[in-house]
Write a protein that holds these residues in place. Structure first.
Motif, PDB file in Angstrom:
ATOM      1  N   ASP A  57      -5.920   1.242  33.009  1.00  0.00           N
ATOM      2  CA  ASP A  57      -6.330   2.682  33.108  1.00  0.00           C
ATOM      3  C   ASP A  57      -5.184   3.480  33.742  1.00  0.00           C
ATOM      4  N   GLU A  58      -5.505   4.680  34.296  1.00  0.00           N
ATOM      5  CA  GLU A  58      -4.474   5.528  34.604  1.00  0.00           C
ATOM      6  C   GLU A  58      -3.686   5.001  35.667  1.00  0.00           C
ATOM      7  N   SER A  59      -4.107   4.502  36.515  1.00  0.00           N
ATOM      8  CA  SER A  59      -3.378   3.602  37.892  1.00  0.00           C
ATOM      9  C   SER A  59      -2.647   2.758  37.440  1.00  0.00           C
ATOM     10  N   ASP A  60      -3.062   1.828  36.446  1.00  0.00           N
ATOM     11  CA  ASP A  60      -2.334   0.801  35.903  1.00  0.00           C
ATOM     12  C   ASP A  60      -0.940   1.581  34.981  1.00  0.00           C
ATOM     13  N   LEU A  61      -1.330   2.304  34.328  1.00  0.00           N
ATOM     14  CA  LEU A  61       0.067   3.007  33.681  1.00  0.00           C
ATOM     15  C   LEU A  61       0.938   3.722  34.377  1.00  0.00           C
ATOM     16  N   ALA A  62       0.547   4.670  35.459  1.00  0.00           N
ATOM     17  CA  ALA A  62       1.268   5.207  36.622  1.00  0.00           C
ATOM     18  C   ALA A  62       2.033   3.868  37.423  1.00  0.00           C
ATOM     19  N   GLY A  63       1.443   3.047  37.668  1.00  0.00           N
ATOM     20  CA  GLY A  63       2.087   1.786  38.224  1.00  0.00           C
ATOM     21  C   GLY A  63       3.206   1.217  37.462  1.00  0.00           C
ATOM     22  N   LEU A  64       3.076   0.994  36.202  1.00  0.00           N
ATOM     23  CA  LEU A  64       3.992   0.439  35.118  1.00  0.00           C
ATOM     24  C   LEU A  64       5.215   1.417  35.085  1.00  0.00           C
ATOM     25  N   GLU A  65       4.719   2.685  34.972  1.00  0.00           N
ATOM     26  CA  GLU A  65       5.920   3.585  34.538  1.00  0.00           C
ATOM     27  C   GLU A  65       6.773   3.507  35.946  1.00  0.00           C
ATOM     28  N   ALA A  80      14.760   0.080  36.881  1.00  0.00           N
ATOM     29  CA  ALA A  80      16.212   0.585  36.237  1.00  0.00           C
ATOM     30  C   ALA A  80      16.914   1.124  37.569  1.00  0.00           C
ATOM     31  N   GLU A  81      16.549   1.753  38.266  1.00  0.00           N
ATOM     32  CA  GLU A  81      17.185   2.217  39.321  1.00  0.00           C
ATOM     33  C   GLU A  81      18.212   1.200  40.178  1.00  0.00           C
ATOM     34  N   SER A  82      17.127  -0.019  40.226  1.00  0.00           N
ATOM     35  CA  SER A  82      17.658  -1.087  41.112  1.00  0.00           C
ATOM     36  C   SER A  82      18.742  -1.778  40.419  1.00  0.00           C
ATOM     37  N   GLY A  83      18.885  -1.609  38.912  1.00  0.00           N
ATOM     38  CA  GLY A  83      19.605  -2.598  38.148  1.00  0.00           C
ATOM     39  C   GLY A  83      19.216  -3.833  37.619  1.00  0.00           C
ATOM     40  N   SER A  84      17.702  -4.005  37.877  1.00  0.00           N
ATOM     41  CA  SER A  84      16.909  -5.155  37.424  1.00  0.00           C
ATOM     42  C   SER A  84      16.791  -5.162  35.906  1.00  0.00           C
ATOM     43  N   ILE A  85      16.822  -3.998  35.445  1.00  0.00           N
ATOM     44  CA  ILE A  85      16.869  -4.001  33.919  1.00  0.00           C
ATOM     45  C   ILE A  85      17.746  -2.656  33.310  1.00  0.00           C
ATOM     46  N   SER A  86      18.467  -3.057  32.304  1.00  0.00           N
ATOM     47  CA  SER A  86      19.504  -2.099  31.949  1.00  0.00           C
ATOM     48  C   SER A  86      19.080  -0.723  31.273  1.00  0.00           C
ATOM     49  N   VAL A  87      17.860  -0.923  30.798  1.00  0.00           N
ATOM     50  CA  VAL A  87      17.207   0.240  30.133  1.00  0.00           C
ATOM     51  C   VAL A  87      15.950   0.441  30.177  1.00  0.00           C
ATOM     52  N   ARG A  88      15.643   1.696  30.566  1.00  0.00           N
ATOM     53  CA  ARG A  88      14.125   1.899  31.070  1.00  0.00           C
ATOM     54  C   ARG A  88      13.566   2.895  29.702  1.00  0.00           C
ATOM     55  N   ARG A  89      12.736   2.220  28.792  1.00  0.00           N
ATOM     56  CA  ARG A  89      12.126   2.522  27.811  1.00  0.00           C
ATOM     57  C   ARG A  89      10.983   3.070  27.897  1.00  0.00           C
ATOM     58  N   PRO A  90      10.369   4.235  27.508  1.00  0.00           N
ATOM     59  CA  PRO A  90       9.138   4.621  27.599  1.00  0.00           C
ATOM     60  C   PRO A  90       7.901   3.597  27.046  1.00  0.00           C
ATOM     61  N   LEU A  91       6.736   3.496  27.675  1.00  0.00           N
ATOM     62  CA  LEU A  91       5.833   2.665  27.040  1.00  0.00           C
ATOM     63  C   LEU A  91       5.181   3.233  25.771  1.00  0.00           C
ATOM     64  N   SER A  92       4.719   2.593  24.983  1.00  0.00           N
ATOM     65  CA  SER A  92       4.196   2.918  23.775  1.00  0.00           C
ATOM     66  C   SER A  92       3.225   1.919  23.291  1.00  0.00           C
ATOM     67  N   PHE A  93       1.977   2.515  22.678  1.00  0.00           N
ATOM     68  CA  PHE A  93       0.855   1.848  22.613  1.00  0.00           C
ATOM     69  C   PHE A  93       0.255   1.696  21.131  1.00  0.00           C
ATOM     70  N   LEU A  94      -0.116   0.818  20.699  1.00  0.00           N
ATOM     71  CA  LEU A  94      -0.822   0.680  19.278  1.00  0.00           C
ATOM     72  C   LEU A  94      -2.150   1.636  19.181  1.00  0.00           C
ATOM     73  N   PRO A  95      -2.550   2.299  18.276  1.00  0.00           N
ATOM     74  CA  PRO A  95      -3.779   2.894  18.332  1.00  0.00           C
ATOM     75  C   PRO A  95      -5.040   2.112  18.427  1.00  0.00           C
ATOM     76  N   ALA A  96      -5.870   2.750  19.288  1.00  0.00           N
ATOM     77  CA  ALA A  96      -7.160   1.855  19.816  1.00  0.00           C
ATOM     78  C   ALA A  96      -7.938   1.422  18.471  1.00  0.00           C
TER      79      ALA A  96
END
Length: 169
Positions: A138-146, A153-169
C-alpha cells in the motif's frame, strides 16, 4: 539504520552461524542452533518462524516493524517478490499473480501444512498469516521502502539507490 539513527549505535555485523534450516531444507537437528550463542554476540536479528518459536525471556526485544514505524511513520516491508529488470516480464507478473491467488484459495491447507512443518499450532500460524502479514503493497509500504532505500544509500549500506519500478497489474 535503526540502531544508528535511533540508538546511536554502530554495530559490527557478522554471521554467527545462526540458521533456521539445514542445506537440504530440513529443520536443524539441534534446536539450540536456532538461536545465536549468547557468548558470541551482543544481539541478534531473529525474524519469521524462528521469532515465533524462540524463547526470549530476560532479553530486550525490539520489534523491527514497530521501531521502523516509530522512526519513519511508515510500514516496514520485510519481504516482497523482486526480479532483475531483464527477467521482469508480463509472464512473470502473471505467474506471481497466479501464485498469490492460489495462496488465497488454498489458505486453510497452507496453514495446516505450515503448522505441521513448524510445530506451531494452526491457530498461531493462521493468526500470524492473517493478521501480522499483508500481501499487497500500500502507500505506506511504498513510502517506507523509498525512505529505507534513501537512508541505506545515505549510510553507505547500498552504493546506488534506484527507484522502485513495478510490473503492470
Amino acid at each position: 539504520i535503526l540502531l544508528k539513527r535511533v540508538y546511536g549505535l554502530e554495530p559490527v555485523y557478522r554471521d554467527t552461524g545462526f540458521r533456521t534450516r539445514e542445506t537440504d531444507g530440513s529443520e536443524p537437528a539441534n534446536p539450540e542452533s536456532r538461536i545465536p550463542n549468547p557468548e558470541s554476540t551482543d544481539a541478534a536479528l531473529i525474524i519469521g518462524d524462528p521469532a515465533l518459536k524462540t524463547r526470549l525471556n530476560g532479553q530486550v526485544v525490539l520489534d523491527l516493524a514497530a521501531e521502523w514505524r516509530a522512526l519513519s511513520g511508515h510500514s516496514f516491508v520485510f519481504a516482497f517478490w523482486a526480479a532483475r529488470e531483464e527477467a521482469a516480464t508480463p509472464e512473470l507478473g502473471a505467474l506471481l499473480r497466479r501464485s498469490y491467488q492460489s495462496g488465497r484459495t488454498h489458505f486453510a491447507s497452507l496453514v495446516a501444512e505450515e503448522a505441521a512443518r513448524t510445530g506451531l499450532s494452526q491457530a498461531v500460524v493462521e493468526d500470524y498469516l492473517r493478521h501480522s502479514l499483508h500481501y499487497e503493497l500500500d502507500e505506506s509500504d511504498l513510502a517506507g521502502l523509498e525512505l529505507f532505500y534513501r537512508m541505506a544509500a545515505e549510510s553507505g549500506s547500498i552504493s546506488v539507490r534506484r527507484p522502485l519500478s513495478f510490473l503492470p497489474a
